[in-house]
Design a protein around this motif. Structure first.
Motif, PDB file in Angstrom:
ATOM      1  N   CYS A 140       0.834  -1.205   0.000  1.00  0.00           N
ATOM      2  CA  CYS A 140       0.000   0.000   0.000  1.00  0.00           C
ATOM      3  C   CYS A 140       0.867   1.253   0.000  1.00  0.00           C
ATOM      4  CB  CYS A 140      -0.931  -0.004   1.217  1.00  0.00           C
ATOM      5  SG  CYS A 140      -2.239  -1.244   1.150  1.00  0.00           S
ATOM      6  N   GLY A 141       1.964   1.195   0.746  1.00  0.00           N
ATOM      7  CA  GLY A 141       2.881   2.325   0.772  1.00  0.00           C
ATOM      8  C   GLY A 141       3.495   2.590  -0.590  1.00  0.00           C
ATOM      9  N   ALA A 142       3.879   1.509  -1.281  1.00  0.00           N
ATOM     10  CA  ALA A 142       4.423   1.664  -2.628  1.00  0.00           C
ATOM     11  C   ALA A 142       3.382   2.266  -3.561  1.00  0.00           C
ATOM     12  CB  ALA A 142       4.893   0.310  -3.155  1.00  0.00           C
ATOM     13  N   GLY A 143       2.137   1.798  -3.421  1.00  0.00           N
ATOM     14  CA  GLY A 143       1.070   2.357  -4.240  1.00  0.00           C
ATOM     15  C   GLY A 143       0.853   3.826  -3.983  1.00  0.00           C
ATOM     16  N   TYR A 144       0.985   4.222  -2.720  1.00  0.00           N
ATOM     17  CA  TYR A 144       0.795   5.634  -2.396  1.00  0.00           C
ATOM     18  C   TYR A 144       1.921   6.482  -2.972  1.00  0.00           C
ATOM     19  CZ  TYR A 144      -0.203   9.849   0.263  1.00  0.00           C
ATOM     20  OH  TYR A 144      -0.484  11.145   0.616  1.00  0.00           O
ATOM     21  N   LEU A 145       3.149   5.977  -2.949  1.00  0.00           N
ATOM     22  CA  LEU A 145       4.262   6.703  -3.557  1.00  0.00           C
ATOM     23  C   LEU A 145       4.021   6.892  -5.055  1.00  0.00           C
ATOM     24  CD1 LEU A 145       7.332   5.049  -1.789  1.00  0.00           C
ATOM     25  CD2 LEU A 145       6.431   7.354  -1.401  1.00  0.00           C
ATOM     26  N   LEU A 146       3.507   5.863  -5.705  1.00  0.00           N
ATOM     27  CA  LEU A 146       3.197   5.979  -7.133  1.00  0.00           C
ATOM     28  C   LEU A 146       2.072   6.983  -7.367  1.00  0.00           C
ATOM     29  CD1 LEU A 146       3.388   2.214  -8.189  1.00  0.00           C
ATOM     30  CD2 LEU A 146       5.049   4.022  -8.681  1.00  0.00           C
ATOM     31  N   PHE A 147       1.114   7.025  -6.453  1.00  0.00           N
ATOM     32  CA  PHE A 147       0.030   7.998  -6.560  1.00  0.00           C
ATOM     33  C   PHE A 147       0.560   9.421  -6.444  1.00  0.00           C
ATOM     34  CE2 PHE A 147      -3.040  10.654  -4.164  1.00  0.00           C
ATOM     35  CZ  PHE A 147      -4.001  10.807  -5.155  1.00  0.00           C
ATOM     36  N   LEU A 148       1.499   9.639  -5.522  1.00  0.00           N
ATOM     37  CA  LEU A 148       2.114  10.958  -5.385  1.00  0.00           C
ATOM     38  C   LEU A 148       2.869  11.332  -6.659  1.00  0.00           C
ATOM     39  CD1 LEU A 148       3.507  10.857  -1.719  1.00  0.00           C
ATOM     40  CD2 LEU A 148       1.482  12.068  -2.553  1.00  0.00           C
TER      41      LEU A 148
ATOM     42  N   LYS B 231      -4.830  12.806   4.091  1.00  0.00           N
ATOM     43  CA  LYS B 231      -3.664  12.332   3.352  1.00  0.00           C
ATOM     44  C   LYS B 231      -2.430  12.253   4.254  1.00  0.00           C
ATOM     45  CE  LYS B 231      -5.254  14.121  -1.099  1.00  0.00           C
ATOM     46  NZ  LYS B 231      -4.969  15.043  -2.221  1.00  0.00           N
ATOM     47  N   ALA B 232      -2.435  13.022   5.339  1.00  0.00           N
ATOM     48  CA  ALA B 232      -1.273  13.035   6.229  1.00  0.00           C
ATOM     49  C   ALA B 232      -1.077  11.677   6.892  1.00  0.00           C
ATOM     50  CB  ALA B 232      -1.433  14.127   7.282  1.00  0.00           C
ATOM     51  N   ILE B 233      -2.158  11.101   7.434  1.00  0.00           N
ATOM     52  CA  ILE B 233      -2.022   9.801   8.092  1.00  0.00           C
ATOM     53  C   ILE B 233      -1.707   8.708   7.084  1.00  0.00           C
ATOM     54  CG2 ILE B 233      -4.500   9.308   7.980  1.00  0.00           C
ATOM     55  CD1 ILE B 233      -1.987   8.294  10.742  1.00  0.00           C
ATOM     56  N   LEU B 234      -2.219   8.844   5.856  1.00  0.00           N
ATOM     57  CA  LEU B 234      -1.884   7.874   4.813  1.00  0.00           C
ATOM     58  C   LEU B 234      -0.402   7.944   4.484  1.00  0.00           C
ATOM     59  CD1 LEU B 234      -4.896   8.267   2.344  1.00  0.00           C
ATOM     60  CD2 LEU B 234      -4.466   6.393   3.943  1.00  0.00           C
TER      61      LEU B 234
ATOM     62  N   ALA C  28       2.315   4.992   5.203  1.00  0.00           N
ATOM     63  CA  ALA C  28       3.118   4.439   4.115  1.00  0.00           C
ATOM     64  C   ALA C  28       4.606   4.569   4.421  1.00  0.00           C
ATOM     65  CB  ALA C  28       2.790   5.158   2.811  1.00  0.00           C
ATOM     66  N   LEU C  29       4.990   5.708   4.974  1.00  0.00           N
ATOM     67  CA  LEU C  29       6.395   5.976   5.251  1.00  0.00           C
ATOM     68  C   LEU C  29       6.968   4.961   6.227  1.00  0.00           C
ATOM     69  CD1 LEU C  29       8.552   8.164   4.566  1.00  0.00           C
ATOM     70  CD2 LEU C  29       7.956   9.246   6.733  1.00  0.00           C
ATOM     71  N   PHE C  30       6.251   4.707   7.306  1.00  0.00           N
ATOM     72  CA  PHE C  30       6.739   3.753   8.298  1.00  0.00           C
ATOM     73  C   PHE C  30       6.689   2.323   7.777  1.00  0.00           C
ATOM     74  CE2 PHE C  30       6.088   7.312  11.182  1.00  0.00           C
ATOM     75  CZ  PHE C  30       7.162   7.172  12.052  1.00  0.00           C
ATOM     76  N   SER C  31       5.678   2.002   6.996  1.00  0.00           N
ATOM     77  CA  SER C  31       5.542   0.628   6.529  1.00  0.00           C
ATOM     78  C   SER C  31       6.597   0.257   5.501  1.00  0.00           C
ATOM     79  CB  SER C  31       4.149   0.392   5.959  1.00  0.00           C
ATOM     80  OG  SER C  31       3.942   1.138   4.777  1.00  0.00           O
ATOM     81  N   VAL C  32       7.066   1.218   4.710  1.00  0.00           N
ATOM     82  CA  VAL C  32       8.032   0.884   3.659  1.00  0.00           C
ATOM     83  C   VAL C  32       9.475   0.965   4.134  1.00  0.00           C
ATOM     84  CG1 VAL C  32       6.471   1.673   1.848  1.00  0.00           C
ATOM     85  CG2 VAL C  32       8.195   3.248   2.745  1.00  0.00           C
ATOM     86  N   GLY C  33       9.737   1.677   5.222  1.00  0.00           N
ATOM     87  CA  GLY C  33      11.128   1.880   5.630  1.00  0.00           C
ATOM     88  C   GLY C  33      11.533   1.293   6.956  1.00  0.00           C
ATOM     89  N   VAL C  34      10.554   0.834   7.750  1.00  0.00           N
ATOM     90  CA  VAL C  34      10.858   0.315   9.085  1.00  0.00           C
ATOM     91  C   VAL C  34      10.593  -1.182   9.129  1.00  0.00           C
ATOM     92  CG1 VAL C  34      10.338   0.497  11.550  1.00  0.00           C
ATOM     93  CG2 VAL C  34      10.226   2.529  10.108  1.00  0.00           C
ATOM     94  N   PRO C  35      11.608  -1.995   9.431  1.00  0.00           N
ATOM     95  CA  PRO C  35      11.428  -3.453   9.440  1.00  0.00           C
ATOM     96  C   PRO C  35      10.620  -3.924  10.644  1.00  0.00           C
ATOM     97  CG  PRO C  35      13.618  -2.890  10.200  1.00  0.00           C
ATOM     98  CD  PRO C  35      12.992  -1.604   9.729  1.00  0.00           C
ATOM     99  N   VAL C  36      10.151  -5.152  10.561  1.00  0.00           N
ATOM    100  CA  VAL C  36       9.346  -5.726  11.642  1.00  0.00           C
ATOM    101  C   VAL C  36      10.130  -5.778  12.946  1.00  0.00           C
ATOM    102  CG1 VAL C  36       8.101  -7.793  12.358  1.00  0.00           C
ATOM    103  CG2 VAL C  36       8.041  -7.082   9.974  1.00  0.00           C
TER     104      VAL C  36
ATOM    105  N   GLY D 208       8.498   4.196  -5.682  1.00  0.00           N
ATOM    106  CA  GLY D 208       7.415   3.222  -5.626  1.00  0.00           C
ATOM    107  C   GLY D 208       7.716   1.951  -6.405  1.00  0.00           C
ATOM    108  N   ILE D 209       8.254   2.106  -7.612  1.00  0.00           N
ATOM    109  CA  ILE D 209       8.570   0.946  -8.453  1.00  0.00           C
ATOM    110  C   ILE D 209       9.670   0.103  -7.813  1.00  0.00           C
ATOM    111  CG2 ILE D 209       9.560   0.226 -10.664  1.00  0.00           C
ATOM    112  CD1 ILE D 209       8.138   2.656 -11.911  1.00  0.00           C
ATOM    113  N   THR D 210      10.694   0.769  -7.292  1.00  0.00           N
ATOM    114  CA  THR D 210      11.799   0.043  -6.636  1.00  0.00           C
ATOM    115  C   THR D 210      11.288  -0.763  -5.459  1.00  0.00           C
ATOM    116  OG1 THR D 210      13.395   1.755  -7.270  1.00  0.00           O
ATOM    117  CG2 THR D 210      14.009   0.302  -5.458  1.00  0.00           C
ATOM    118  N   LEU D 211      10.400  -0.192  -4.694  1.00  0.00           N
ATOM    119  CA  LEU D 211       9.842  -0.899  -3.549  1.00  0.00           C
ATOM    120  C   LEU D 211       9.046  -2.113  -3.980  1.00  0.00           C
ATOM    121  CD1 LEU D 211       9.389  -0.969  -0.490  1.00  0.00           C
ATOM    122  CD2 LEU D 211       7.370   0.443  -0.854  1.00  0.00           C
ATOM    123  N   LEU D 212       8.247  -1.986  -5.027  1.00  0.00           N
ATOM    124  CA  LEU D 212       7.455  -3.110  -5.512  1.00  0.00           C
ATOM    125  C   LEU D 212       8.361  -4.243  -6.022  1.00  0.00           C
ATOM    126  CD1 LEU D 212       4.561  -1.354  -7.435  1.00  0.00           C
ATOM    127  CD2 LEU D 212       4.385  -2.656  -5.311  1.00  0.00           C
ATOM    128  N   ILE D 213       9.376  -3.902  -6.793  1.00  0.00           N
ATOM    129  CA  ILE D 213      10.295  -4.902  -7.337  1.00  0.00           C
ATOM    130  C   ILE D 213      11.033  -5.613  -6.207  1.00  0.00           C
ATOM    131  CG2 ILE D 213      12.372  -5.262  -8.700  1.00  0.00           C
ATOM    132  CD1 ILE D 213      11.451  -2.988 -10.496  1.00  0.00           C
TER     133      ILE D 213
END
Length: 206
Positions: free
Chosen positions: A78-86, A126-129, A133-141, A198-203
């Motif tokens: 979802c985070g990658a999708g949001y980056l592509l949306f931006l 959009k701020a919470i989205l 997205a920011l935390f989900s794509v860059g912070v590991p479990v 976004g593309i890099t994250l998806l790949i």
């Protein structure tokens, strides 16, 4: 120590913060129409709202990580999708030859400007989205609460720097004129950067 992707987080946050949006346009318009002091009061409110959303996203991320790993992976997509949306939004703005309007908040006290900045950011869905997205794509479990807190502080300080820069720069007529001339170029750069991220994250996740 977990492998937090600080370069990705800080770059994405910088692009999102620096790219023209309601907050930046309000700061720029206020700086032009009412001076730096009013603009900085507005910035203080916006930053308070930004940190509120960031902390909320961080707490939510912790809850998700304690639940199921697949939910965390879903958030990453979802985070990658949001980056592509931006990126799409920036590309559309770059292709629009119309003039961007700078909207100052109404005149009033510093407390009033602060309150308007806070309300502006807290009521922006959009701020919470973005922060989610920011935390989900860059912070590991495996990130600890302290490490997550370090991300909140780092992103918050970077955002503060960008917003204050807007308040200072847009109190200068020359800066405004230069930005208006180069707006479409700036938006094009933002579009490419968001799209690649976004593309890099998806790949990477596939």
């Amino acid at each position: 120590m977990s492998d937090i992707n600080f370069p990705l987080i800080m770059t994405a946050a910088l692009l999102a913060t620096a790219s023209p949006g309601p907050s930046n346009l309000a700061i720029a318009g206020t700086a032009m129409g009412q001076g730096r002091a009013q603009a900085l009061a507005l910035v203080a409110g916006i930053i308070t709202g930004s940190w509120s959303w960031s902390v909320a996203a961080a707490l939510g991320l912790g809850a998700v990580m304690q639940a199921n790993a697949w939910v965390f992976d879903l958030l990453r997509y979802c985070g990658a999708g949001y980056l592509l949306f931006l990126g799409y939004k920036s590309a559309r703005s770059a292709m629009n030859s119309g003039q961007t309007k700078l909207r100052p908040v109404s005149a009033g006290s510093f407390r009033s400007a602060y309150g308007k900045g806070l309300a502006m950011h807290l009521t922006n869905p959009k701020a919470i989205l973005f922060f989610g997205a920011l935390f989900s794509v860059g912070v590991p479990v495996s990130a600890s609460p302290l490490e997550i807190a370090s991300v909140v502080v780092a992103v918050g300080l970077q955002s503060l720097t960008v917003f204050v820069a807007y308040a200072l720069l847009f109190s200068s007529g020359r800066t405004v004129a230069l930005y208006m001339r180069l707006r479409r170029w700036f938006e094009g750069v933002f579009a490419v950067a968001f799209g690649l991220a976004g593309i890099t994250l998806l790949i990477r996740r596939l």
